[in-house]
Design an enzyme around this catalytic site. Sequence first.
Site, PDB file in Angstrom:
ATOM      1  N   GLY A   1      40.286  30.270  50.328  1.00 25.26           N
ATOM      2  CA  GLY A   1      38.694  30.438  49.666  1.00 25.26           C
ATOM      3  C   GLY A   1      38.680  31.663  48.715  1.00 25.26           C
ATOM      4  O   GLY A   1      37.484  32.256  48.728  1.00 25.26           O
ATOM      5  N   GLY A   2      39.684  31.850  48.010  1.00 18.40           N
ATOM      6  CA  GLY A   2      39.663  32.809  47.371  1.00 18.40           C
ATOM      7  C   GLY A   2      38.644  32.551  45.922  1.00 18.40           C
ATOM      8  O   GLY A   2      38.436  31.483  45.669  1.00 18.40           O
TER       9      GLY A   2
ATOM     10  N   HIS B   1      55.448  36.398  33.575  1.00 13.75           N
ATOM     11  CA  HIS B   1      54.590  36.562  34.978  1.00 13.75           C
ATOM     12  C   HIS B   1      55.252  37.544  35.710  1.00 13.75           C
ATOM     13  O   HIS B   1      56.138  37.841  35.623  1.00 13.75           O
ATOM     14  CB  HIS B   1      54.657  35.050  35.440  1.00 13.75           C
ATOM     15  CG  HIS B   1      54.319  35.352  37.077  1.00 13.75           C
ATOM     16  ND1 HIS B   1      55.257  35.360  37.854  1.00 13.75           N
ATOM     17  CD2 HIS B   1      53.003  35.393  37.578  1.00 13.75           C
ATOM     18  CE1 HIS B   1      54.830  35.497  39.241  1.00 13.75           C
ATOM     19  NE2 HIS B   1      53.533  35.623  39.035  1.00 13.75           N
TER      20      HIS B   1
ATOM     21  N   ILE C   1      38.073  31.294  42.571  1.00 17.80           N
ATOM     22  CA  ILE C   1      38.853  30.241  41.825  1.00 17.80           C
ATOM     23  C   ILE C   1      39.357  30.619  40.528  1.00 17.80           C
ATOM     24  O   ILE C   1      40.337  30.212  39.803  1.00 17.80           O
ATOM     25  CB  ILE C   1      38.042  28.813  41.629  1.00 17.80           C
ATOM     26  CG1 ILE C   1      37.729  28.348  43.142  1.00 17.80           C
ATOM     27  CG2 ILE C   1      38.828  27.895  40.940  1.00 17.80           C
ATOM     28  CD1 ILE C   1      39.110  28.172  43.928  1.00 17.80           C
ATOM     29  N   GLU C   2      38.335  31.175  39.573  1.00 18.24           N
ATOM     30  CA  GLU C   2      38.497  31.579  38.352  1.00 18.24           C
ATOM     31  C   GLU C   2      39.728  32.480  38.116  1.00 18.24           C
ATOM     32  O   GLU C   2      40.684  32.463  37.217  1.00 18.24           O
ATOM     33  CB  GLU C   2      37.358  32.272  37.761  1.00 18.24           C
ATOM     34  CG  GLU C   2      36.275  31.407  37.430  1.00 18.24           C
ATOM     35  CD  GLU C   2      36.703  30.303  36.311  1.00 18.24           C
ATOM     36  OE1 GLU C   2      37.488  30.392  35.532  1.00 18.24           O
ATOM     37  OE2 GLU C   2      36.158  29.013  36.461  1.00 18.24           O
TER      38      GLU C   2
ATOM     39  N   ASN D   1      54.080  39.771  39.714  1.00 21.13           N
ATOM     40  CA  ASN D   1      53.246  39.799  40.866  1.00 21.13           C
ATOM     41  C   ASN D   1      53.815  40.669  41.946  1.00 21.13           C
ATOM     42  O   ASN D   1      55.161  40.795  41.895  1.00 21.13           O
ATOM     43  CB  ASN D   1      53.024  38.453  41.463  1.00 21.13           C
ATOM     44  CG  ASN D   1      52.353  38.371  42.667  1.00 21.13           C
ATOM     45  OD1 ASN D   1      52.635  38.762  43.842  1.00 21.13           O
ATOM     46  ND2 ASN D   1      50.870  38.009  42.689  1.00 21.13           N
ATOM     47  N   TYR D   2      52.836  41.737  42.311  1.00 22.83           N
ATOM     48  CA  TYR D   2      53.593  42.607  43.443  1.00 22.83           C
ATOM     49  C   TYR D   2      52.414  42.743  44.241  1.00 22.83           C
ATOM     50  O   TYR D   2      51.240  42.849  44.110  1.00 22.83           O
ATOM     51  CB  TYR D   2      54.102  43.947  42.886  1.00 22.83           C
ATOM     52  CG  TYR D   2      55.135  43.745  41.989  1.00 22.83           C
ATOM     53  CD1 TYR D   2      56.230  43.698  42.618  1.00 22.83           C
ATOM     54  CD2 TYR D   2      55.136  43.625  40.451  1.00 22.83           C
ATOM     55  CE1 TYR D   2      57.591  43.516  41.771  1.00 22.83           C
ATOM     56  CE2 TYR D   2      56.219  43.497  39.702  1.00 22.83           C
ATOM     57  CZ  TYR D   2      57.251  43.230  40.279  1.00 22.83           C
ATOM     58  OH  TYR D   2      58.420  43.175  39.601  1.00 22.83           O
TER      59      TYR D   2
END
Length: 400
Positions: free
Chosen positions: A358-359, A202, A361-362, A204-205
């Site tokens: 509320g971003g 994994h 979901i998928e 993330n930046y």
Amino acid sequence: KVSPLSQMALRMRANTTAALQQGRAAETSRAAARMGAGSGAQRGARLSSSLRPRGRLAARSAQGAATVKAGIEQELMVDDAPATLLRDDETGGSEMRAKFEMMIRAAQDSICAEVEALDGCKFHEDSWTRPGGGGGISRVLQGGNVFEKAGVNVSVVYGQMPPEAYRAATGETSDNAGMVPFFAAGISSVMHPKNPYAPTMHFNYRYFETDAPNEAEGAPRAWWFGGGTDLTPSYLFEDDVKHFHGTLKAVCDNHDEAYYPKFKSWCDDYFLIKHRGERRGLGGIFFDDMNDKEPEDILAFSTECANNVTAAYLPLVEKHKDDEYTEQQKEWQQLRRGRYVEFNLVYDRGTTFGLKTGGRIESILMSLPLTARFEYCQEPEEGSPEADLLDACKNPRDWC
């Protein structure tokens, strides 16, 4: 001396560079063809057409476009990703928002190209925008030859952050009055190989800015960077973990020799599954709320981290993708993926932030494995490879 895994990383990257350059040239040609010749009004009409919602999502998107769900506008699915997801007044390239978006878009292209070269299958892409600016691009490879599921997402978000989302994003525990206007841009990826001997990875930046809370006009704005890269194997191969951590340490040392020990320890602490007393995996680096240096310096560090993800990880998958394994070993992999699910849904800040604002979901749940397993009171046999992995998850080790 260059290790065999490092040599493999160099070969893999060289083999995909030409294909990536060809792909970018082809995309440039397609974009030019789409725009075509003609007046500015004609070009604007064509662009507007390309951004219309797709098929069965059109009605839902059109209805949601004028509403705000938990601080973020409803996404509008589009056929092709626009050249930028920023608002029109932020596309000049001199501001940090534009620079960071350029970095994550380039990283998404290069990482996906290298993964496709290894797997032999292509990523599926979904793109969306929002009426007030922002949007995202999700690329997912599912059911591939090597990867059961791999995803690389980029997103640019303008919104109003409720207090609980602000606390999820920052780790703050104090109450915040009112909604907090924010901007966020980031790249996030999880890769789950089929073979239980090949590890999950994994990274993330991200870059955040917040304005003053709505009830606190005149309060100072805030900005910070965050991110990290971490490894989650089902079986422990010391040479693999040393290569992974060693690659990350070399990147850290290029910027500050204090980074690796600090961020390695932070990673071990962050990925703790508290209710089980074990880490999700064998760590890597993790940092957040980073604004103690010049923004350009932290951008350079984040960029080098993102650009070395494949060098740290893909040689391990190449090494193990064809290893023979038993059904019992596959079941152990599924149990460890169950732990992955537990952490992401209960503790992960990014998942929590996405759900509370509320971003899409998928895209938020893209990180979850395609398959996982939960057994009642399962314990590995003492002295087994499975027990060794579990011990390393409970008692973090030094790898370099």
